[in-house]
Design a protein around this motif. Structure first.
Motif, PDB file in Angstrom:
ATOM      1  N   THR A 129       0.821  -1.204   0.000  1.00 43.43           N
ATOM      2  CA  THR A 129       0.000   0.000   0.000  1.00 43.43           C
ATOM      3  C   THR A 129       0.857   1.257   0.000  1.00 43.43           C
ATOM      4  O   THR A 129       2.001   1.251   0.454  1.00 43.43           O
ATOM      5  N   SER A 130       0.263   2.317  -0.493  1.00 43.81           N
ATOM      6  CA  SER A 130       0.937   3.620  -0.468  1.00 43.81           C
ATOM      7  C   SER A 130       1.247   4.007   0.968  1.00 43.81           C
ATOM      8  O   SER A 130       2.317   4.563   1.256  1.00 43.81           O
ATOM      9  N   LYS A 131       0.314   3.710   1.862  1.00 44.58           N
ATOM     10  CA  LYS A 131       0.501   4.052   3.267  1.00 44.58           C
ATOM     11  C   LYS A 131       1.748   3.368   3.839  1.00 44.58           C
ATOM     12  O   LYS A 131       2.550   3.991   4.535  1.00 44.58           O
ATOM     13  N   GLU A 132       1.936   2.080   3.529  1.00 41.97           N
ATOM     14  CA  GLU A 132       3.114   1.353   4.001  1.00 41.97           C
ATOM     15  C   GLU A 132       4.389   1.923   3.394  1.00 41.97           C
ATOM     16  O   GLU A 132       5.398   2.099   4.080  1.00 41.97           O
ATOM     17  N   LEU A 133       4.346   2.234   2.091  1.00 42.17           N
ATOM     18  CA  LEU A 133       5.522   2.817   1.438  1.00 42.17           C
ATOM     19  C   LEU A 133       5.846   4.194   2.017  1.00 42.17           C
ATOM     20  O   LEU A 133       7.012   4.538   2.195  1.00 42.17           O
ATOM     21  N   MET A 134       4.815   4.981   2.307  1.00 45.33           N
ATOM     22  CA  MET A 134       5.044   6.294   2.904  1.00 45.33           C
ATOM     23  C   MET A 134       5.680   6.132   4.279  1.00 45.33           C
ATOM     24  O   MET A 134       6.601   6.877   4.639  1.00 45.33           O
ATOM     25  N   HIS A 135       5.223   5.155   5.041  1.00 44.17           N
ATOM     26  CA  HIS A 135       5.795   4.892   6.366  1.00 44.17           C
ATOM     27  C   HIS A 135       7.263   4.495   6.251  1.00 44.17           C
ATOM     28  O   HIS A 135       8.111   4.986   6.996  1.00 44.17           O
ATOM     29  N   ARG A 136       7.567   3.612   5.307  1.00 46.64           N
ATOM     30  CA  ARG A 136       8.946   3.115   5.155  1.00 46.64           C
ATOM     31  C   ARG A 136       9.910   4.170   4.620  1.00 46.64           C
ATOM     32  O   ARG A 136      11.095   4.141   4.925  1.00 46.64           O
ATOM     33  N   THR A 137       9.405   5.083   3.789  1.00 48.32           N
ATOM     34  CA  THR A 137      10.286   6.068   3.158  1.00 48.32           C
ATOM     35  C   THR A 137      10.253   7.441   3.820  1.00 48.32           C
ATOM     36  O   THR A 137      11.146   8.252   3.583  1.00 48.32           O
ATOM     37  N   GLY A 138       9.208   7.719   4.590  1.00 51.32           N
ATOM     38  CA  GLY A 138       9.066   9.045   5.184  1.00 51.32           C
ATOM     39  C   GLY A 138       8.546  10.076   4.194  1.00 51.32           C
ATOM     40  O   GLY A 138       8.549  11.266   4.478  1.00 51.32           O
ATOM     41  N   LEU A 139       8.085   9.611   3.033  1.00 46.92           N
ATOM     42  CA  LEU A 139       7.571  10.526   2.008  1.00 46.92           C
ATOM     43  C   LEU A 139       6.088  10.804   2.223  1.00 46.92           C
ATOM     44  O   LEU A 139       5.365   9.984   2.782  1.00 46.92           O
ATOM     45  N   THR A 140       5.632  11.952   1.738  1.00 41.68           N
ATOM     46  CA  THR A 140       4.204  12.233   1.684  1.00 41.68           C
ATOM     47  C   THR A 140       3.633  11.462   0.493  1.00 41.68           C
ATOM     48  O   THR A 140       4.387  10.927  -0.331  1.00 41.68           O
ATOM     49  N   ARG A 141       2.313  11.430   0.372  1.00 44.55           N
ATOM     50  CA  ARG A 141       1.700  10.753  -0.770  1.00 44.55           C
ATOM     51  C   ARG A 141       2.183  11.371  -2.080  1.00 44.55           C
ATOM     52  O   ARG A 141       2.551  10.677  -3.020  1.00 44.55           O
ATOM     53  N   ARG A 142       2.204  12.692  -2.127  1.00 41.77           N
ATOM     54  CA  ARG A 142       2.669  13.381  -3.334  1.00 41.77           C
ATOM     55  C   ARG A 142       4.131  13.061  -3.628  1.00 41.77           C
ATOM     56  O   ARG A 142       4.520  12.829  -4.773  1.00 41.77           O
ATOM     57  N   GLY A 143       4.951  13.038  -2.588  1.00 41.30           N
ATOM     58  CA  GLY A 143       6.359  12.703  -2.750  1.00 41.30           C
ATOM     59  C   GLY A 143       6.547  11.275  -3.233  1.00 41.30           C
ATOM     60  O   GLY A 143       7.418  10.999  -4.062  1.00 41.30           O
ATOM     61  N   LEU A 144       5.722  10.377  -2.722  1.00 37.48           N
ATOM     62  CA  LEU A 144       5.789   8.976  -3.145  1.00 37.48           C
ATOM     63  C   LEU A 144       5.451   8.847  -4.624  1.00 37.48           C
ATOM     64  O   LEU A 144       6.159   8.174  -5.374  1.00 37.48           O
ATOM     65  N   VAL A 145       4.400   9.512  -5.053  1.00 33.37           N
ATOM     66  CA  VAL A 145       4.001   9.461  -6.464  1.00 33.37           C
ATOM     67  C   VAL A 145       5.113  10.018  -7.348  1.00 33.37           C
ATOM     68  O   VAL A 145       5.441   9.439  -8.384  1.00 33.37           O
ATOM     69  N   ARG A 146       5.715  11.122  -6.934  1.00 31.53           N
ATOM     70  CA  ARG A 146       6.828  11.691  -7.706  1.00 31.53           C
ATOM     71  C   ARG A 146       7.988  10.714  -7.821  1.00 31.53           C
ATOM     72  O   ARG A 146       8.569  10.536  -8.883  1.00 31.53           O
ATOM     73  N   ARG A 147       8.330  10.086  -6.690  1.00 32.39           N
ATOM     74  CA  ARG A 147       9.447   9.139  -6.680  1.00 32.39           C
ATOM     75  C   ARG A 147       9.155   7.948  -7.579  1.00 32.39           C
ATOM     76  O   ARG A 147       9.999   7.514  -8.348  1.00 32.39           O
ATOM     77  N   VAL A 148       7.939   7.409  -7.489  1.00 29.89           N
ATOM     78  CA  VAL A 148       7.566   6.271  -8.336  1.00 29.89           C
ATOM     79  C   VAL A 148       7.650   6.671  -9.800  1.00 29.89           C
ATOM     80  O   VAL A 148       8.196   5.934 -10.626  1.00 29.89           O
ATOM     81  N   ASN A 149       7.145   7.834 -10.147  1.00 32.25           N
ATOM     82  CA  ASN A 149       7.189   8.280 -11.542  1.00 32.25           C
ATOM     83  C   ASN A 149       8.625   8.437 -12.034  1.00 32.25           C
ATOM     84  O   ASN A 149       8.931   8.108 -13.179  1.00 32.25           O
ATOM     85  N   ARG A 150       9.515   8.917 -11.186  1.00 31.90           N
ATOM     86  CA  ARG A 150      10.936   9.010 -11.551  1.00 31.90           C
ATOM     87  C   ARG A 150      11.536   7.626 -11.761  1.00 31.90           C
ATOM     88  O   ARG A 150      12.229   7.384 -12.734  1.00 31.90           O
ATOM     89  N   GLU A 151      11.244   6.719 -10.827  1.00 33.75           N
ATOM     90  CA  GLU A 151      11.811   5.375 -10.914  1.00 33.75           C
ATOM     91  C   GLU A 151      11.253   4.587 -12.099  1.00 33.75           C
ATOM     92  O   GLU A 151      11.914   3.686 -12.602  1.00 33.75           O
ATOM     93  N   ARG A 152      10.049   4.917 -12.534  1.00 34.91           N
ATOM     94  CA  ARG A 152       9.452   4.216 -13.672  1.00 34.91           C
ATOM     95  C   ARG A 152      10.225   4.446 -14.964  1.00 34.91           C
ATOM     96  O   ARG A 152      10.022   3.742 -15.939  1.00 34.91           O
ATOM     97  N   LYS A 153      11.130   5.379 -14.978  1.00 36.61           N
ATOM     98  CA  LYS A 153      11.978   5.587 -16.153  1.00 36.61           C
ATOM     99  C   LYS A 153      13.007   4.470 -16.274  1.00 36.61           C
ATOM    100  O   LYS A 153      13.517   4.209 -17.351  1.00 36.61           O
ATOM    101  N   ARG A 154      13.327   3.798 -15.145  1.00 37.41           N
ATOM    102  CA  ARG A 154      14.330   2.731 -15.137  1.00 37.41           C
ATOM    103  C   ARG A 154      13.771   1.363 -14.747  1.00 37.41           C
ATOM    104  O   ARG A 154      14.335   0.354 -15.116  1.00 37.41           O
ATOM    105  N   HIS A 155      12.703   1.352 -13.958  1.00 41.52           N
ATOM    106  CA  HIS A 155      12.141   0.095 -13.451  1.00 41.52           C
ATOM    107  C   HIS A 155      10.647   0.053 -13.743  1.00 41.52           C
ATOM    108  O   HIS A 155       9.990   1.086 -13.712  1.00 41.52           O
ATOM    109  N   PHE A 156      10.143  -1.157 -13.975  1.00 42.65           N
ATOM    110  CA  PHE A 156       8.713  -1.283 -14.210  1.00 42.65           C
ATOM    111  C   PHE A 156       8.018  -1.485 -12.874  1.00 42.65           C
ATOM    112  O   PHE A 156       8.203  -2.509 -12.206  1.00 42.65           O
ATOM    113  N   ILE A 157       7.246  -0.502 -12.462  1.00 41.11           N
ATOM    114  CA  ILE A 157       6.490  -0.547 -11.217  1.00 41.11           C
ATOM    115  C   ILE A 157       5.018  -0.401 -11.584  1.00 41.11           C
ATOM    116  O   ILE A 157       4.607   0.595 -12.172  1.00 41.11           O
TER     117      ILE A 157
END
Length: 98
Positions: A20-48
């Motif tokens: 869940t986004s909630k679990e990922l936010m807890h593990r990374t310390g990111l906000t929901r918006r920050g998590l979405v940004r990070r995932v979008n950046r990582e999607r350039k190199r990894h398939f998520i």
């Protein structure tokens, strides 16, 4: 740590094992918006993949079917955005009364 790596270590493979986004936010310390940004950046190199079913979340694909479901969902999202933009485009073509 990268989201892709967190998903890999947690065994978040396949939609049924999405983290869940909630679990990922807890593990990374990111906000929901920050998590979405990070995932979008990582999607350039990894398939998520992401899902909105159940609690929603992110996962690594387990099969071609997972990838196809992700693609289908993204295409539906694009279509909904296109429909919502039609009226705005029509209004912008009208002469301005400013």
């Amino acid at each position: 740590m990268q989201i892709f790596q967190i998903l890999k270590e947690a065994g978040a493979v396949g939609e049924h094992r999405a983290m869940t986004s909630k679990e990922l936010m807890h593990r990374t310390g990111l906000t929901r918006r920050g998590l979405v940004r990070r995932v979008n950046r990582e999607r350039k190199r990894h398939f998520i993949c992401s899902t909105t079913s159940g609690d929603g979340g992110y996962y690594r694909p387990d099969s071609r079917a997972d990838i196809q479901r992700f693609l289908d969902g993204q295409e539906q999202l694009i279509k909904r955005h296109a429909v919502s933009m039609r009226l705005a485009r029509r209004l912008m073509r009208r002469p301005s009364n400013d």
